[in-house]
Scaffold this active site. Structure first.
Site, PDB file in Angstrom:
ATOM      1  N   HIS A 155       1.409  -1.260  -0.022  1.00  0.00           N
ATOM      2  CA  HIS A 155      -0.008  -0.436  -0.040  1.00  0.00           C
ATOM      3  C   HIS A 155       0.786   1.594  -0.280  1.00  0.00           C
ATOM      4  O   HIS A 155       1.740   1.390  -0.074  1.00  0.00           O
ATOM      5  CB  HIS A 155      -1.233  -0.440   0.847  1.00  0.00           C
ATOM      6  CG  HIS A 155      -0.747   0.559   2.810  1.00  0.00           C
ATOM      7  ND1 HIS A 155      -1.272  -0.224   3.670  1.00  0.00           N
ATOM      8  CD2 HIS A 155       0.500   0.426   3.573  1.00  0.00           C
ATOM      9  CE1 HIS A 155      -0.619   0.496   4.474  1.00  0.00           C
ATOM     10  NE2 HIS A 155       0.542   0.138   4.531  1.00  0.00           N
ATOM     11  N   GLU A 214      -4.685   0.127  -0.240  1.00  0.00           N
ATOM     12  CA  GLU A 214      -4.635  -0.944   0.170  1.00  0.00           C
ATOM     13  C   GLU A 214      -4.811  -1.632  -1.083  1.00  0.00           C
ATOM     14  O   GLU A 214      -5.654  -1.636  -1.853  1.00  0.00           O
ATOM     15  CB  GLU A 214      -5.731  -1.560   0.513  1.00  0.00           C
ATOM     16  CG  GLU A 214      -5.522  -0.731   2.549  1.00  0.00           C
ATOM     17  CD  GLU A 214      -4.710  -1.828   3.399  1.00  0.00           C
ATOM     18  OE1 GLU A 214      -3.404  -1.650   2.783  1.00  0.00           O
ATOM     19  OE2 GLU A 214      -5.370  -1.140   4.323  1.00  0.00           O
TER      20      GLU A 214
HETATM   21  C1  GLP Z   1       1.580   3.290   7.254  1.00  0.00           C
HETATM   22  C2  GLP Z   1       1.274   4.488   6.848  1.00  0.00           C
HETATM   23  C3  GLP Z   1       1.010   4.541   4.849  1.00  0.00           C
HETATM   24  C4  GLP Z   1       3.005   4.324   5.717  1.00  0.00           C
HETATM   25  C5  GLP Z   1       3.595   2.591   5.696  1.00  0.00           C
HETATM   26  C6  GLP Z   1       4.430   2.144   5.955  1.00  0.00           C
HETATM   27  O1  GLP Z   1       0.338   2.547   7.596  1.00  0.00           O
HETATM   28  N1  GLP Z   1      -0.341   4.888   6.058  1.00  0.00           N
HETATM   29  O2  GLP Z   1       1.768   5.701   4.568  1.00  0.00           O
HETATM   30  O3  GLP Z   1       3.958   4.665   4.538  1.00  0.00           O
HETATM   31  O4  GLP Z   1       2.201   1.921   6.164  1.00  0.00           O
HETATM   32  O5  GLP Z   1       4.433   2.031   7.403  1.00  0.00           O
HETATM   33  P1  GLP Z   1       5.814   2.157   8.133  1.00  0.00           P
HETATM   34  O6  GLP Z   1       7.360   3.222   7.533  1.00  0.00           O
HETATM   35  O7  GLP Z   1       5.972   2.264   9.177  1.00  0.00           O
HETATM   36  O8  GLP Z   1       6.894   0.283   7.628  1.00  0.00           O
END
Ligand code: GLP
Length: 253
Positions: free
Chosen positions: A145, A150
């Site tokens: 995503h 999603e």
């Molecule tokens: C989250 C956010 C995204 C983000 C992703 C990855 O749920 N909505 O914008 O890029 O998941 O998160 P992380 O950087 O903590 O792995």
């Protein structure tokens, strides 16, 4: 090292710190070239290092945010802006409270809007009225995503209300005290908003992102992996640390 794969620029840095620094430099040069830049901003663990560098650059007097406009990608549905896990809170904690941004120029989806549909349209309109986003920062979820778009999302959607995948709820639960407190829905910019950005920088770090990074860059363009749509954007830079690049590096060389 810099590579180009089917039109996408791919920067592979030694580690998280170096990758974060590179991302911050790109944002800083964007603001230097156009002090009124419209930035699209992301949350999550990945961009925290980039925000730290931007704050340091600001404190040294190297960048001025006074005319910069920002639009955040997403926000949990029904979580107040003061909740310690809201993305409003995150952005203040990691960036906005430490720089000279004009808070009137800060846009973050409002997860508590009364009329969600109308609110989403107004968010799209605000982005459009600024002439779309100049530089969009993205992370990537383990399921591919971007924002909260999603798998199986309709690519044509603008800002909308999302039912989060079980995968995503599980991944987000690390930030909440109790599993039942993790929001099941969110407002997110759509793929359409993201694809209308003039430039995109996607950050992915750590070995648990290496598989999805490969699918995004080298797999088919499919809504099963929402980030794969970025292959069709004309100006994308992917910044990886070595661990996240593990599954593509041999093919890039
Ligand atoms: C989250 C956010 C995204 C983000 C992703 C990855 O749920 N909505 O914008 O890029 O998941 O998160 P992380 O950087 O903590 O792995």
């Amino acid at each position: 090292m810099k590579y180009n794969y089917k039109g996408m620029d791919i920067l592979i840095e030694a580690d998280y710190d170096n990758a974060s620094k590179k991302a911050a430099w790109i944002v800083a040069s964007q603001i230097t070239l156009n002090p009124r830049s419209v930035l699209g901003l992301a949350t999550g663990s990945t961009p925290e290092g980039m925000y730290d560098y931007l704050v340091k650059m600001y404190q040294k007097g190297d960048i001025d945010f006074s005319e910069v406009v920002t639009f955040n990608l997403d926000e949990y549905y029904n979580l107040g802006v003061d909740h310690y896990q809201s993305y409003h809170y995150y952005m203040n904690e990691h960036l906005f409270d430490f720089i000279n941004i004009n808070k009137d120029n800060v846009y973050i989806p409002n997860g508590t809007a009364d009329d969600v549909e109308e609110y989403c349209l107004s968010y799209d309109k605000a982005i459009k009225d600024y002439g779309n986003i100049d530089l969009q920062i993205l992370g990537i979820g383990n399921n591919g995503h971007i924002g909260f778009n999603e798998p199986d999302v309709y690519f044509e959607l603008g800002t909308h209300l999302v039912e989060l995948d079980e995968d995503t709820i599980k991944a987000n639960s690390r930030f909440f005290n109790r599993y039942e407190d993790v929001p099941k829905r969110a407002l997110s910019m759509g793929i359409r908003n993201i694809m209308h950005s003039k430039k995109i920088v996607l950050l992915a770090m750590g070995e648990n992102k290496s598989k999805i990074v490969r699918e995004m860059i080298m797999g088919k363009v499919t809504s099963k992996v929402p980030a794969s749509i970025l292959q069709l954007h004309a100006n994308v830079t992917v910044i990886l640390d070595q661990l996240a690049a593990e599954d593509i590096i041999d093919e890039l060389k």
